[in-house]
Design a protein around this motif. Sequence first.
Motif, PDB file in Angstrom:
ATOM      1  N   PRO A  72       0.799  -1.228   0.000  1.00  0.00           N
ATOM      2  CA  PRO A  72       0.000   0.000   0.000  1.00  0.00           C
ATOM      3  C   PRO A  72       0.836   1.285   0.000  1.00  0.00           C
ATOM      4  N   ARG A  73       1.953   1.288   0.724  1.00  0.00           N
ATOM      5  CA  ARG A  73       2.715   2.537   0.719  1.00  0.00           C
ATOM      6  C   ARG A  73       3.410   2.760  -0.630  1.00  0.00           C
ATOM      7  N   PHE A  74       3.828   1.698  -1.270  1.00  0.00           N
ATOM      8  CA  PHE A  74       4.540   1.880  -2.543  1.00  0.00           C
ATOM      9  C   PHE A  74       3.595   2.273  -3.681  1.00  0.00           C
ATOM     10  N   ILE A  75       2.403   1.705  -3.702  1.00  0.00           N
ATOM     11  CA  ILE A  75       1.491   2.012  -4.813  1.00  0.00           C
ATOM     12  C   ILE A  75       0.820   3.365  -4.650  1.00  0.00           C
ATOM     13  N   THR A  76       0.918   3.948  -3.470  1.00  0.00           N
ATOM     14  CA  THR A  76       0.321   5.274  -3.277  1.00  0.00           C
ATOM     15  C   THR A  76       1.383   6.370  -3.198  1.00  0.00           C
ATOM     16  N   PRO A  85      -4.941   4.984  -0.025  1.00  0.00           N
ATOM     17  CA  PRO A  85      -5.072   3.607   0.477  1.00  0.00           C
ATOM     18  C   PRO A  85      -6.523   3.164   0.646  1.00  0.00           C
ATOM     19  N   GLY A  86      -7.390   4.091   0.986  1.00  0.00           N
ATOM     20  CA  GLY A  86      -8.795   3.725   1.154  1.00  0.00           C
ATOM     21  C   GLY A  86      -9.601   3.753  -0.141  1.00  0.00           C
ATOM     22  N   ASP A  87      -9.031   4.339  -1.165  1.00  0.00           N
ATOM     23  CA  ASP A  87      -9.768   4.494  -2.427  1.00  0.00           C
ATOM     24  C   ASP A  87      -8.767   4.395  -3.579  1.00  0.00           C
ATOM     25  N   LEU A  88      -8.307   3.161  -3.799  1.00  0.00           N
ATOM     26  CA  LEU A  88      -7.244   2.953  -4.779  1.00  0.00           C
ATOM     27  C   LEU A  88      -7.774   3.045  -6.196  1.00  0.00           C
ATOM     28  N   HIS A  89      -6.941   3.573  -7.069  1.00  0.00           N
ATOM     29  CA  HIS A  89      -7.207   3.529  -8.514  1.00  0.00           C
ATOM     30  C   HIS A  89      -7.086   2.055  -8.953  1.00  0.00           C
ATOM     31  N   PRO A  90      -7.843   1.625  -9.961  1.00  0.00           N
ATOM     32  CA  PRO A  90      -7.753   0.221 -10.383  1.00  0.00           C
ATOM     33  C   PRO A  90      -6.330  -0.220 -10.738  1.00  0.00           C
ATOM     34  N   LEU A  91      -5.502   0.705 -11.216  1.00  0.00           N
ATOM     35  CA  LEU A  91      -4.115   0.307 -11.497  1.00  0.00           C
ATOM     36  C   LEU A  91      -3.348   0.044 -10.211  1.00  0.00           C
ATOM     37  N   GLN A  92      -3.609   0.840  -9.205  1.00  0.00           N
ATOM     38  CA  GLN A  92      -2.939   0.586  -7.915  1.00  0.00           C
ATOM     39  C   GLN A  92      -3.375  -0.774  -7.377  1.00  0.00           C
TER      40      GLN A  92
END
Lengths: 796, 161
Positions: A20-24, B80-87
């Motif tokens: 989660p930290r890396f993708i955000t 983190p609570g509302d990820l884009h579909p790519l994430q």
Amino acid sequence: MSETRTDKYFGQALKRKEDPRFITGTGNYTDDMVLHGMVHAAMVRSPYAHAKITGINTDSVKDMPGVIRVLTGQDVQDAGLGSIPVGWLLPDLKTPAHPAIALTEANHVGDIVAVVIAETRAQAEDAAAALEVDYDALPAVATTHAALADGAPLVHDDVPGNVAFHWEIGDEAATTEAFKGAARKVHVKLRNHRLVANPIEPRASLAQFTPAGGDYLLYTTSQNPHIHRLILAAFVMSIPEHKLRVISPDVGGGFGTKIFQYQEEVIVLLASRLIGRPVKWTARRSEAFVSDAQGRDHDTEAELAVSEDGKILGFRVNTHANLGAYQTLFAPAVPTYLYGTLLNGVYKIPAIHAKVTGVMTNTVPVDAYRGAGRPEATYLIERIVDMAAHELNMDPAELRRQNFIQPDEFPYQTPVALVYDSGDYEPALDQAMQMMNYAALRDEQARMKGGKKILGVGLISFLEACGLAPSALVGQLGAQAGQWESSLVRVHPTGKVELYTGSHSHGQGHETAFPQIAADELQIPIEDIELIHGDTGRMPYGWGTYGSRSAAVGGSALKLALQKITAKMKKIAAHLLEASEDDIEHEGGVFRIKGAPDKSKTFFDIALMAHLAHNYPADLEPGLEATAFYDPKNFVYPFGTHIAVVEIDTDTGHVKLRGYGSVDDCGPLINPLIAEGQVHGGVAQGMGQALLEEAAYDEDGNLLAGTYMEYAMPRADDVPFIQHGHTVTPSPHNPLGVKGIGEAGTIASTAAVANAVMDALWHEAGIAHLDMPYTAEKVWRALKDARGSQPQAAAD
Amino acid sequence: MNVTLTVNGKTYTRDVEPRTLLVHFIREDLGLTGTHVGCDTSQCGACTVHLNGDAVKSCTLLAVQAQGADITTIEGLGTPGDLHPLQTGFWEEHGLQCGFCTPGMIMASAELLKHTPNPSEDQIRHHLEGNYCRCTGYHNIVKAVQHAAGAMQGASQAADD
């Protein structure tokens, strides 16, 4: 409190906890760190491969905007700093001094001759570019051949003949004898060219000295923060070890090159002490090319003795290893104990003898790069075995099969020191051949012969030694370090758990895999467990991550610490349930009395009581944490078979990697998603060496590929999907049975892709060997030369 | 000199040296460190952001050239609570290891999916050839983009129904 559960986490392809930290975009890498009052360092690097430094005019930049101070080699000497040490000593090894800033002589392009500290990075770089440095250029040597020539200029006056060491392994007399009776002697002279590791995050360091307590803090891009602290404290800076805290936060890839002690970490610590402010340095990519330790660079002549029916009888090897201008931490070990001992491969070879000469040159230092010695050994033996198959007109798969060490022969003592723990090589070979449709590929190859496009199939069966390593053994071999690993398990009053490891994750997924091990042992949800790593201020001493050791050694240490926790929890449970400890079982997430399932205590009940200690065994310490140190009994020996399929355009020489299949055996997989990801990346790096990458130097020691514009690494459209399979042969000697997987892909794939290209060129034009990388021009010329003057003749 | 631009929906005015690259402005002046620097030569793609809807390498232009622009960085794509579909796709498919190239990969992929909602494997690989990854061999990155494309198509079909 959390509901307890008994799912088996070990072996599940869980998505990663750290992601989660890396993708955000909220990871925290060294260059992301900002400290109050922070200033910046810029390195002034030698433009010459070899030069006397005759003058540095620090006044030339002192009035430039933002400049705070210029440091030279004199400042390093005045501060009494030690040479950056070598961590692995061979008999009679010559180890030239390696100062943090060169004082009188620069020994490679990129060697640091001065440092500018300024308020901003741009100001520091402006002044570094403007600083007047006078040099007298000296003759330089870039290759082992040039360095060993009669009358060659010396890189260091105290290394006669530029030879740092002569080393050998195996039985020379027995090998000579084996060759006497051999029907065939397959000879090859090859070059395993130099590479740049190129983690996408450039190295960076940020140091802060606090005069009040004499404390130092260093954020740095490290695979092993405790090793950095030990070297900096005890050997270079003379800082009391407890006064230096090294934090390696999120690290953007390592591949070996972030193991070593570099000059820049010393420089920012010294600069922070001298000017009293935090000092940061972040490498530009062009700096990384001339300062990150590089990999490979062997020139080898070898001969394989085989019988007419394809039985391997003997193997002799003579390698010249280019060490570069200085020896960094593991440099002497890589072309010796991590290479010579691997020359047996997966075969029964009655006699082996190998000689290695370590050669100093005016190039960037060479040290461990993903695989470190094992890719070089694997490439050599798998290349020459393929050449033998071609000469004998045998299928390369069958020649390998008939020489395999058999499953009932383990533990297997090789003629080059290692004792292989376990293995079963044939099932991996069969599975790979089936997965890739090997027989059909050979038919297709025959059909394509003589066409515009030709096909090559490269098959290799490999083994590697990893999980570094039994401390006593590596100590006998020259290591100046132990190689055990530590783990601390801390259970909080609420039943939440922190794990600490001396291993370090810079992409390997420790924050998921380690909790998977712990969740099973403790029988609690994985969400209640966190792994902490990379901070000498928080965890017990550990030796870090390299040599595919984290799971086998660090994971085993964790397992032992967890067992101490559950053993103590049983005692507390026995007390609370008024039963004998022997009658307590830990099942279904609870501690209960055998045969009385309604009498039980949860993990939380016991964790809380361990901290309250209200109703508690009189002879038991309160609290709930345990530390374990695990020293392995042997290396672990992962193995497998990889098959690469290439298509070559005979008009252009362009090589396309069309398909790739790997069957790996690294024992039981903790997390198949992570393990396969390691193989994918490793395969791409290895194919990069075979087809694209080369850190080429000119004869004056200038690195010709010094940015991403000249140094070609695999891009998304250079690599196919990797087909993957695995067999499972546990290691018999560690508590998890696991072997390593971090380097296997690279160790195998360079040889597999190289063999595929040479397989195509052999079948098409009878070309026995070409050196990597197989660029279009090289392949086109070879085909043209082999066919006479008309490269397109075969298409007619 | 002054530059005013909008990043992730918020407008900023800052006094910058004219030579400041957009990537350094984003990282150092705005403190948005999800956008990374991996090279000096615009080859690695770790600094990819969206500028007025197009994926650009933020090391290839000066901050002042982005005057008035609308920029999206990885921090503005999803949370983190509302990820884009790519994430989500990168997470589900293990499309990252060390994470350093990941923000650039995701931003570059987002542009692809905007123009090509259902890309072939070749289209994905071709589109991402300006972004280096040294960890994954691109295998799971391609799968992550496919995963996201599937999810976004499913979502848009659901919206149409």
